[in-house]
Design a protein around this motif. Structure first.
Motif, PDB file in Angstrom:
ATOM      1  N   SER A 181       0.820  -1.205   0.000  1.00  0.00           N
ATOM      2  CA  SER A 181       0.000   0.000   0.000  1.00  0.00           C
ATOM      3  C   SER A 181       0.858   1.260   0.000  1.00  0.00           C
ATOM      4  N   THR A 182       1.919   1.274   0.828  1.00  0.00           N
ATOM      5  CA  THR A 182       2.804   2.435   0.904  1.00  0.00           C
ATOM      6  C   THR A 182       3.470   2.722  -0.438  1.00  0.00           C
ATOM      7  N   VAL A 183       4.015   1.675  -1.060  1.00  0.00           N
ATOM      8  CA  VAL A 183       4.743   1.837  -2.320  1.00  0.00           C
ATOM      9  C   VAL A 183       3.807   2.278  -3.441  1.00  0.00           C
ATOM     10  N   ILE A 184       2.644   1.604  -3.557  1.00  0.00           N
ATOM     11  CA  ILE A 184       1.717   1.941  -4.648  1.00  0.00           C
ATOM     12  C   ILE A 184       1.138   3.334  -4.458  1.00  0.00           C
ATOM     13  N   VAL A 185       0.773   3.686  -3.221  1.00  0.00           N
ATOM     14  CA  VAL A 185       0.240   5.026  -2.961  1.00  0.00           C
ATOM     15  C   VAL A 185       1.289   6.091  -3.288  1.00  0.00           C
ATOM     16  N   ALA A 186       2.547   5.858  -2.875  1.00  0.00           N
ATOM     17  CA  ALA A 186       3.605   6.824  -3.173  1.00  0.00           C
ATOM     18  C   ALA A 186       3.768   7.008  -4.679  1.00  0.00           C
ATOM     19  N   ARG A 187       3.736   5.896  -5.428  1.00  0.00           N
ATOM     20  CA  ARG A 187       3.854   5.987  -6.882  1.00  0.00           C
ATOM     21  C   ARG A 187       2.678   6.761  -7.479  1.00  0.00           C
ATOM     22  N   LEU A 188       1.468   6.456  -7.027  1.00  0.00           N
ATOM     23  CA  LEU A 188       0.275   7.112  -7.575  1.00  0.00           C
ATOM     24  C   LEU A 188       0.238   8.596  -7.236  1.00  0.00           C
ATOM     25  N   ILE A 189       0.690   8.945  -6.034  1.00  0.00           N
ATOM     26  CA  ILE A 189       0.774  10.363  -5.677  1.00  0.00           C
ATOM     27  C   ILE A 189       1.789  11.067  -6.573  1.00  0.00           C
ATOM     28  N   GLY A 190       2.912  10.389  -6.842  1.00  0.00           N
ATOM     29  CA  GLY A 190       3.910  10.942  -7.753  1.00  0.00           C
ATOM     30  C   GLY A 190       3.357  11.132  -9.156  1.00  0.00           C
ATOM     31  N   GLU A 191       2.423  10.234  -9.564  1.00  0.00           N
ATOM     32  CA  GLU A 191       1.782  10.336 -10.869  1.00  0.00           C
ATOM     33  C   GLU A 191       0.581  11.278 -10.846  1.00  0.00           C
TER      34      GLU A 191
END
Length: 456
Positions: free
Chosen positions: A72-82
């Protein structure tokens, strides 16, 4: 050159601003953990041994959900970056759905088979330690689902760059835990009469469970009713998105495997130590508890690195991701080295906080000194692991965890501790060698640079 130095200072400032709430959070956890252990240690060596063993078992159970939290942390961080906030919200919802389904089964089975589980891992301990351990286990197991909720939601918030909200919730939970421990373990008297009878180990278990339940509900309240970077609507229909679940699982399963390997290694070490007698168990528990002093700042910088590197990779800023990683690592090494110096100097005083037994104090202070020397390696391996997690390079972390913990920590620790009769000192030498091996492996992987281009 001046512009480059100024840029590095800005990066360091950004890392510290993101790290300090997580460091504060770990300080709170560490402080309450130390105080709780001190309270239990004042009861008896059997009490501290029982609590230490079951906490190792509970941490092993949490390993599965820690993987989902990492996903969840990794995917959320990526999506926020996108800049895909809706996708980030969807990721949090899918993480919660999966965690609820898993922890219902795990908690139910864990309670039904309580006696066989505790006997399987710790059947060789003395009857009084086993009795205390079983009672503690049955109580704290009820708080496990709420710990999972806390881990999942807290991980998502940190991935979005919000490290303050988890800090505030942790502060509340730990203050409650501390207050309950201070009243339930030894009781409350008034004019030589007990207003609240002393509950001993049961009081410690109730304190932990009640505070964890409150923490889970606070995280759910924040997720649904507070205005944060990521929120869900209570009126929103629950959606199953198997594509998002698959994306989280691709990161979460290797992360869970990593945690299972790590916590499994910790648990096996606890089992090995449990065959060495109550004194050895107490010494080992004090040493591992003192370990939280060192892990306190490392956790903060590791979380900061994971969030900042993950968002940078999501935005395709590869060089910035590398800068965040290096600066996070360097700051962590400096901070933990200072802590190590103080731990080495005041090792005996630190050990004496937990017990009045002179033998336990002597042995525990030796263990703390050994650990203080290798603390910079602990900073390197944890921050670099956080960077590789953000990049999605978790299979390599799994491999490193297996090699470090099982081939070195467990094997060498068992050989020196049991075969060569070095006892808990041999166990701790194995732990230190594990730190050396994993810090070298992570540093080599980071330097190779392929982690920057992994798709998650």
């Amino acid at each position: 050159m001046e512009a480059k130095e100024r840029h590095k200072r800005n990066v360091a400032k950004e890392i510290i601003e993101l790290a300090w709430p997580s460091i504060t959070e770990q300080m709170l956890i560490m402080t309450v953990g130390m105080v709780s252990t001190i309270f239990v240690g004042r009861i008896s060596a059997s009490a501290i041994a029982a609590v230490g063993m079951i906490n190792s078992l509970i941490f092993f159970f949490q390993a599965i959900f820690s993987g989902l939290a990492t996903g969840s942390t990794v995917i959320v961080a990526r999506l926020i970056g996108e800049e895909d906030k809706e996708g980030a919200r969807l990721a949090v919802m899918q993480s919660l759905i999966m965690s609820i389904a898993i922890f219902i089964g795990l908690t139910t089975l864990g309670y039904i088979f309580a006696v066989p589980i505790v006997k399987t891992f710790f059947g060789s301990v003395s009857p009084d330690v086993f009795k205390l351990a079983l009672m503690y286990y049955r109580i704290v197991l009820f708080g496990l689902p709420f710990v999972i909720i806390d881990i999942i939601i807290g991980g998502a918030l940190r991935g979005a760059g919000d490290t303050k909200t988890p800090m505030y919730i942790t502060a509340t939970v730990n203050v409650i835990n501390l207050l309950l421990n201070s009243t339930l373990v030894f009781g409350v008297t008034y004019q030589s009469r007990y207003l609240i009878p002393p509950l001993g180990v049961k009081g410690s278990a109730l304190s932990a469970t009640i505070s964890r339940i409150i923490g889970g509900f606070l995280q759910l309240y924040v997720l649904y009713f507070a205005k944060r970077r990521i929120n869900l609507d209570i009126k929103e229909k629950i959606r199953f998105d198997f594509n998002m679940m698959t994306r989280i699982i691709r990161v979460g399963i290797p992360a869970s495997l990593e945690q299972v390997i790590m916590q499994g290694g910790f648990l096996v070490m606890q089992v090995i130590v449990s065959t060495m007698g109550t004194i050895a168990i107490a010494v080992y528990q004090i040493g591992m508890n003192a370990n939280s002093l060192a892990f306190m700042p490392i956790f903060g910088f590791s979380i900061a690195a994971t969030s900042l590197v993950g968002r940078s990779l999501g935005a395709k800023h590869f060089m910035l991701a590398e800068i965040y990683a290096k600066v996070s690592r360097n700051i962590a090494v400096v901070v933990i080295s200072v802590i190590g110096v103080f731990m080495f100097i005041f090792s005996r005083q630190l050990a004496a906080l937990y017990t009045t037994d002179p033998i336990v104090i002597k042995m525990a202070s030796d263990i703390i000194r050994i650990f203080a020397v290798v603390e910079p390696l602990l900073a390197i391996l944890n921050v670099m692991a956080g960077v590789l997690r953000a990049a999605g390079d978790i299979p390599y972390i799994v491999l490193s965890a297996f090699i470090g913990l099982w081939l070195f920590r467990v094997t060498i620790g068992y050989t020196l501790g049991k075969v060569f009769g070095m006892g808990v000192y041999g166990i701790w030498i194995g732990i230190c060698i594990d730190f050396v091996v994993r810090s070298v492996m992570y540093s080599y992987r980071f330097k190779a640079g392929r982690w920057k281009y992994i798709k998650v």
